[in-house]
Motif scaffolding. Structure first.
Motif, short mmCIF file in Angstrom:
data_model
loop_
_atom_site.label_atom_id
_atom_site.label_comp_id
_atom_site.label_asym_id
_atom_site.label_seq_id
_atom_site.Cartn_x
_atom_site.Cartn_y
_atom_site.Cartn_z
N LYS A 34 -46.02 -38.87 13.49
CA LYS A 34 -46.21 -40.30 13.31
C LYS A 34 -45.22 -40.91 12.32
CE LYS A 34 -50.98 -39.55 14.42
NZ LYS A 34 -52.33 -39.37 13.98
N ILE A 35 -45.01 -40.24 11.21
CA ILE A 35 -44.16 -40.74 10.13
C ILE A 35 -43.06 -39.72 9.88
CG2 ILE A 35 -44.05 -41.26 7.66
CD1 ILE A 35 -46.96 -42.15 7.80
N MET A 36 -41.83 -40.19 9.69
CA MET A 36 -40.76 -39.31 9.24
C MET A 36 -40.73 -39.42 7.72
SD MET A 36 -36.78 -39.02 10.22
CE MET A 36 -35.78 -37.77 9.42
N SER A 37 -40.74 -38.29 7.04
CA SER A 37 -40.75 -38.31 5.58
C SER A 37 -39.69 -37.36 5.05
CB SER A 37 -42.12 -37.91 5.06
OG SER A 37 -42.49 -36.64 5.57
N ILE A 38 -39.00 -37.81 4.02
CA ILE A 38 -37.93 -37.02 3.43
C ILE A 38 -38.19 -36.93 1.93
CG2 ILE A 38 -35.44 -36.85 3.06
CD1 ILE A 38 -35.11 -38.85 5.40
N LEU A 39 -38.12 -35.73 1.40
CA LEU A 39 -38.17 -35.52 -0.05
C LEU A 39 -36.76 -35.16 -0.49
CD1 LEU A 39 -39.59 -35.07 -2.80
CD2 LEU A 39 -39.95 -32.69 -2.09
N ILE A 40 -36.21 -35.95 -1.41
CA ILE A 40 -34.87 -35.68 -1.93
C ILE A 40 -34.98 -35.47 -3.43
CG2 ILE A 40 -32.50 -36.50 -2.14
CD1 ILE A 40 -33.12 -38.39 0.21
N CYS A 41 -34.55 -34.30 -3.87
CA CYS A 41 -34.55 -33.97 -5.29
C CYS A 41 -33.11 -33.95 -5.80
CB CYS A 41 -35.19 -32.59 -5.51
SG CYS A 41 -36.93 -32.52 -5.07
N GLY A 42 -32.97 -34.10 -7.10
CA GLY A 42 -31.65 -34.04 -7.73
C GLY A 42 -31.59 -34.96 -8.93
N ASP A 43 -30.50 -34.83 -9.67
CA ASP A 43 -30.30 -35.62 -10.88
C ASP A 43 -30.21 -37.11 -10.57
OD1 ASP A 43 -30.23 -33.28 -12.35
OD2 ASP A 43 -28.04 -33.10 -12.27
N ASN A 160 -37.77 -26.11 -9.92
CA ASN A 160 -39.09 -26.55 -10.40
C ASN A 160 -39.87 -27.45 -9.45
OD1 ASN A 160 -37.74 -28.97 -10.68
ND2 ASN A 160 -37.90 -29.05 -12.90
N TYR A 161 -39.29 -27.87 -8.33
CA TYR A 161 -40.02 -28.82 -7.48
C TYR A 161 -41.30 -28.21 -6.89
CZ TYR A 161 -38.49 -27.04 -2.89
OH TYR A 161 -38.30 -26.28 -1.77
N LYS A 162 -41.28 -26.91 -6.64
CA LYS A 162 -42.47 -26.26 -6.07
C LYS A 162 -43.58 -26.10 -7.12
CE LYS A 162 -40.10 -23.71 -2.44
NZ LYS A 162 -39.72 -22.40 -1.93
N ASP A 163 -43.21 -26.17 -8.40
CA ASP A 163 -44.22 -26.08 -9.46
C ASP A 163 -44.95 -27.41 -9.66
OD1 ASP A 163 -43.40 -23.47 -9.95
OD2 ASP A 163 -41.95 -24.08 -11.48
N ALA A 177 -34.54 -32.02 0.81
CA ALA A 177 -33.13 -31.85 0.49
C ALA A 177 -32.91 -31.90 -1.01
CB ALA A 177 -32.30 -32.94 1.16
N LEU A 178 -31.86 -31.23 -1.44
CA LEU A 178 -31.43 -31.27 -2.83
C LEU A 178 -30.06 -31.93 -2.85
CD1 LEU A 178 -31.73 -30.39 -5.83
CD2 LEU A 178 -30.51 -28.30 -5.20
#
Length: 191
Positions: A34-43, A160-163, A177-178
């Motif tokens: 239903k929804i496209m979702s993106i997690l972007i990590c980084g400085d 640390n994102y999984k913590d 994505a990183l």
């Protein structure tokens, strides 16, 4: 073209994103996603928020961008601020920030900034939203977000994102994505 011309660096990410959007289109039309979702990590300062702006401006430039900064949600009751207080409570008639911004925009791109600062209630809310494709605010108004793209940004890193973000919620993201810092040549091209 907008993505490639306006987001500097991140070549592999852009290729993967285009592939994921095509996959999402198929799965959405089949009723599977239903929804496209993106997690972007980084400085900070490496293009995470800029990506959301580029996508929003590509498809919905005449609409208000829907942006929620979870850095502003540090108090107890943060979920009430996001989707509104229950009927009868002080401020319930105003609704929540997310509810109001969705109602006041034609955009189907939502930016959730500083996602790592969310509390457990907000993580649970987004877990259910990404699963169901809709939510009901505390005034019993239903918001159907089928066909939306939600971009979650975070200053977390690959160590640390999984913590911080619960595993069940991580499993709900269409793409993770990183963003690496840009190299000197890319920064120079930008300038």
């Amino acid at each position: 073209n907008n993505l490639n011309n306006n987001l500097y660096g991140h070549k592999k990410f852009k290729e993967e994103l285009i592939k994921q959007i095509k996959n999402y289109s198929i799965l959405y039309n089949l009723g599977e996603l239903k929804i496209m979702s993106i997690l972007i990590c980084g400085d900070s300062g490496i293009g995470k928020t800029e990506l959301a702006k580029i996508i929003h401006n590509t498809f919905y430039k005449d609409s208000k961008m829907i942006k929620i900064n979870l850095g502003n949600y540090k108090t107890q009751g943060a979920l009430n601020s996001l989707i509104g207080s229950p009927k009868g409570y002080f401020g319930s008639e105003r609704g929540g920030e997310l509810s109001n911004k969705i109602q006041n925009s034609d955009s189907k791109v939502i930016l959730i900034d500083e996602f790592e600062k969310a509390d457990t209630d907000i993580f649970n809310f987004f877990y259910e939203l990404l699963e169901d494709g809709k939510f009901t605010d505390l005034n019993e108004n239903e918001f159907d977000l089928n066909g939306y793209l939600i971009i979650f940004t975070s200053n977390l890193n690959e160590k640390n994102y999984k913590d911080i973000i619960p595993a069940p919620l991580l499993s709900r993201f269409t793409m993770k994505a990183l963003f690496e810092p840009l190299d000197y040549a890319t920064k120079n091209k930008y300038v």
